[in-house]
Design an enzyme around this catalytic site. Structure first.
Site, mmCIF file in Angstrom:
data_model
loop_
_atom_site.group_PDB
_atom_site.id
_atom_site.type_symbol
_atom_site.label_atom_id
_atom_site.label_comp_id
_atom_site.label_asym_id
_atom_site.label_seq_id
_atom_site.Cartn_x
_atom_site.Cartn_y
_atom_site.Cartn_z
ATOM 1 N N HIS A 1 -3.396 6.176 15.182
ATOM 2 C CA HIS A 1 -3.584 5.444 13.928
ATOM 3 C C HIS A 1 -5.065 5.175 13.691
ATOM 4 C CE1 HIS A 1 0.729 3.858 12.982
ATOM 5 N NE2 HIS A 1 0.717 5.147 13.269
ATOM 6 N N GLU B 1 3.455 -0.338 12.423
ATOM 7 C CA GLU B 1 2.280 -1.041 11.916
ATOM 8 C C GLU B 1 2.333 -2.538 12.205
ATOM 9 O OE1 GLU B 1 4.719 -0.505 8.000
ATOM 10 O OE2 GLU B 1 4.640 0.370 10.001
ATOM 11 N N SER C 1 3.288 11.442 13.205
ATOM 12 C CA SER C 1 3.196 10.700 11.950
ATOM 13 C C SER C 1 4.283 11.138 10.984
ATOM 14 C CB SER C 1 1.831 10.903 11.280
ATOM 15 O OG SER C 1 1.784 10.221 10.034
ATOM 16 N N SER C 2 5.058 10.166 10.506
ATOM 17 C CA SER C 2 6.044 10.473 9.472
ATOM 18 C C SER C 2 5.379 10.811 8.146
ATOM 19 C CB SER C 2 6.979 9.281 9.272
ATOM 20 O OG SER C 2 6.301 8.198 8.667
ATOM 21 N N LYS D 1 0.833 -1.205 0.000
ATOM 22 C CA LYS D 1 0.000 0.000 0.000
ATOM 23 C C LYS D 1 0.864 1.251 0.000
ATOM 24 C CE LYS D 1 -1.314 1.940 3.670
ATOM 25 N NZ LYS D 1 -1.856 2.318 5.001
ATOM 26 N N SER E 1 8.724 5.742 12.064
ATOM 27 C CA SER E 1 8.606 5.173 10.712
ATOM 28 C C SER E 1 9.599 5.772 9.719
ATOM 29 C CB SER E 1 7.173 5.356 10.189
ATOM 30 O OG SER E 1 6.251 4.735 11.041
ATOM 31 N N ARG F 1 -5.224 -4.063 11.000
ATOM 32 C CA ARG F 1 -4.141 -4.700 11.745
ATOM 33 C C ARG F 1 -4.674 -5.410 12.997
ATOM 34 N NH1 ARG F 1 -0.690 -4.586 7.584
ATOM 35 N NH2 ARG F 1 -0.028 -2.471 7.024
ATOM 36 N N LYS G 1 -9.305 -2.655 3.859
ATOM 37 C CA LYS G 1 -8.505 -1.427 3.801
ATOM 38 C C LYS G 1 -7.215 -1.657 3.027
ATOM 39 C CE LYS G 1 -6.123 1.764 6.948
ATOM 40 N NZ LYS G 1 -6.477 3.037 6.305
ATOM 41 N N ARG H 1 -8.080 11.707 13.741
ATOM 42 C CA ARG H 1 -6.672 11.434 13.477
ATOM 43 C C ARG H 1 -5.911 12.754 13.355
ATOM 44 N NH1 ARG H 1 -5.423 6.534 9.412
ATOM 45 N NH2 ARG H 1 -3.431 6.791 10.515
#
Length: 447
Positions: free
Chosen positions: A338, A311, A167-168, A25, A196, A383, A408, A123
């Site tokens: 997330h 993740e 968040s990267s 993805k 990440s 996940r 997803k 988010r």
């Protein structure tokens, strides 16, 4: 794929299977964005066809990109110069869409509103929106979805600071669109942590492969020059993070699983599974056939900093709940933002099955206990669903409340999972037929 309850199948023998997972993805959506701003048409082969990538294709179409995705080879043609955007872009629950597309939209004439699923509205987005405002974008005063943006082809760009601790994807989002900015970008991360990092490395590598000048003069600083993005035909790697539950199946059942087409070199964070599962007691071998993991019958506890591959946390946490000893997973405080608050979700669901789990600021501590069946809530998080499926292999009567959330990134997950177990049935039957004197022993050895 239909949603609803799913009874996680029990592995009646050691899992022996060969698996092909769909495309990455992360790589697919980056390739789509870069193809949309390239200097000509290009193709993407083996792109992931799932909800997140469909949302990305639809978002780019709203910006004027033409995407012919009727076959396994997608043809992407950048927008005409006179295209004006409008309407609403649906981000669903896709972080790559809600973060990668706004910087690009900021360079397209017209006004567009970004919105998404209810859970997406909580988010974190503010650091990216503030950075866009700092480089000249015209946004309303929202700090999360929904928000409205008016684009301008002469977006200045230039120097900007951002705190990407949550968040990267903020960094990747600005880097991907930077060739379109009048002055490019000189981007500095100024927060205490940066998760990440392999995903940022993937972004930089894909930009450079297309002739974009990306310099990194110091740690956590990226300078991207304005200019053309060369059209490039690409083939997408398999999604290594989505291989995690299948490899975990071999580890927890003392089986053997091969994931085909595992790349020898990659920027995907999922490549860390080799070292992580090896530390937990697996034997792992990379050959021309793929990556093969063999369970040894002993699952060791894990102490790992997962900041580079957060993740993987849900599946690894599930395996840790089956391990011998207490595990400590750190570097993952940011996954509270997330698809759901993954730390809280894992604590609640593992506790509900009998494990002793505690959150701390930066991660989880997992004390294994004798687990029992029950309902495993997925929180609309693919996940979390994968983690529940792994536990169901060795714990009776686990039911996932919604398997549909795996659409997803892997709509075919239930079918691939069933096929993995069917291959195991055939392996056992063949082994007993070839060695009938060992049949009773083989049956007794089943988990």
């Amino acid at each position: 794929m239909a949603g609803g309850e799913w009874f996680a199948p029990r592995a009646e023998e050691r899992v022996h299977a060969r698996v092909r997972v769909p495309g990455s993805k992360s790589e697919t959506n980056r390739a789509l964005v870069l193809a949309a701003i390239a200097d000509g048409p290009s193709t993407i082969t083996g792109g992931l066809d799932a909800r997140d990538t469909q949302l990305m294709r639809d978002a780019l179409r709203a910006l004027g990109t033409t995407i012919d995705d009727g076959t396994d080879v997608w043809r992407v043609t950048p927008a005409a110069d006179d295209h004006r955007m409008g309407g609403t872009i649906d981000c669903g629950l896709a972080g790559t869409v809600m973060r990668f597309v706004p910087p690009l939209a900021a360079t397209v004439p017209g006004t567009v509103t970004f919105d998404g699923d209810e859970a997406a509205r909580s988010r974190p987005m503010l650091p990216l929106l503030d950075a866009l405002t700092d480089i000249g974008a015209d946004l309303d005063d929202s700090d999360a979805l929904p928000f409205t943006l008016t684009g301008r082809p002469d977006l200045p760009g230039g120097p900007v600071n951002i705190d990407a601790s949550t968040s990267s994807q903020y960094v990747s989002a600005l880097l991907l669109a930077a060739p379109r900015f009048a002055r490019g970008i000189d981007l500095r991360h100024v927060g205490p942590t940066l998760p990440s990092l392999p995903h940022i490395a993937m972004t930089v590598a894909m930009l450079r492969e297309r002739g974009v000048d990306v310099d990194q003069p110091e740690e956590h600083r990226w300078v991207v020059a304005p200019g053309p993005v060369q059209a490039r035909d690409v083939t997408i790697e398999p999604d290594l993070s989505n291989a995690a539950p299948f490899l975990a199946a071999a580890l927890v059942t003392e089986g053997r699983v091969t994931v085909h087409d595992w790349p020898a070199e990659t920027d995907q964070p999922g490549a860390m599974l080799v070292d992580l599962f090896s530390a937990m007691g697996a034997r792992v071998e990379l050959t021309e056939d793929g990556l093969t993991l063999t369970g040894t019958g002993h699952v060791r506890a894990l102490e790992a900093d997962l900041s580079a591959a957060s993740e993987l946390t849900p599946v690894l946490a599930a395996v840790c709940a089956l391990a011998h000893g207490t595990s400590h997973l750190t570097g993952i405080g940011h996954i509270r933002g997330h698809e759901t608050d993954r730390l809280a979700a894992l604590e609640a669901e593992l506790h509900g099955l009998g494990a002793a789990v505690s959150q701390h600021e930066d991660g989880l501590t997992i004390h294994p206990r004798l687990l029992h069946g029950g309902t495993w809530r997925t929180y609309a998080d693919h996940r979390m669903a994968q983690a529940g499926a792994v536990l169901g292999l060795v714990v009776d009567d686990i039911t996932l409340d919604d398997i549909g959330c795996t659409s997803k990134t892997m709509p075919q997950f239930p079918e691939l999972w069933d096929d993995m177990l069917a291959q195991s049935d055939r392996w056992l039957a063949r082994d007993v037929a070839e060695h009938p004197e060992d049949g009773d022993e083989a049956a007794q050895d089943a988990p």
